[in-house]
Design a protein around this motif. Structure first.
Motif: not given
Length: 81
Positions: A11-32
Motif C-alpha cells: 500500500x505504498x503510493x507513488x504519483x506520476x505525471x506521464x504514462x511513460x513514467x508510470x509504465x517504466x515504474x510498473x514494467x517488471x519481468x514476469x508480471x501480467x
C-alpha cells in the motif's frame, strides 16, 4: 491534466505525471496485466511490458498487475485520475 498513481501490495503510493513514467515504474519481468474480463473463460493475460501497460491505461482507468498468469492477488495497481 491526467495523473497516474501506483499502489503496491504494501500500500505504498507513488504519483506520476506521464504514462511513460508510470509504465517504466510498473514494467517488471514476469508480471501480467489482469484482464478486465478476468472471470471469462477466454480472458487474455498479457505480459506487463511498457507498451502493453500504456495501451491498457489508454483503454481503462485502472490496471492491475500480478506475478503469475491467472493469479487474482495484484502486486501493483495503477489508476488514471
Amino acid at each position: 491534466m491526467t495523473i497516474y498513481t501506483t499502489v503496491d501490495d504494501g500500500y505504498q503510493v507513488d504519483v506520476f505525471r506521464t504514462q511513460k513514467a508510470v509504465a517504466e515504474r510498473a514494467n517488471s519481468s514476469g508480471s501480467y496485466i489482469v484482464p478486465h474480463d478476468e472471470f471469462a473463460d477466454d480472458a487474455e493475460w498479457v505480459p506487463a511490458t511498457k507498451s502493453s501497460i500504456v495501451q491498457a491505461l489508454r483503454k481503462y482507468s485502472e490496471v492491475r498487475l500480478v506475478e503469475e498468469e491467472g493469479c487474482r492477488d495484484w502486486t501493483l495497481k495503477i489508476n488514471k485520475h
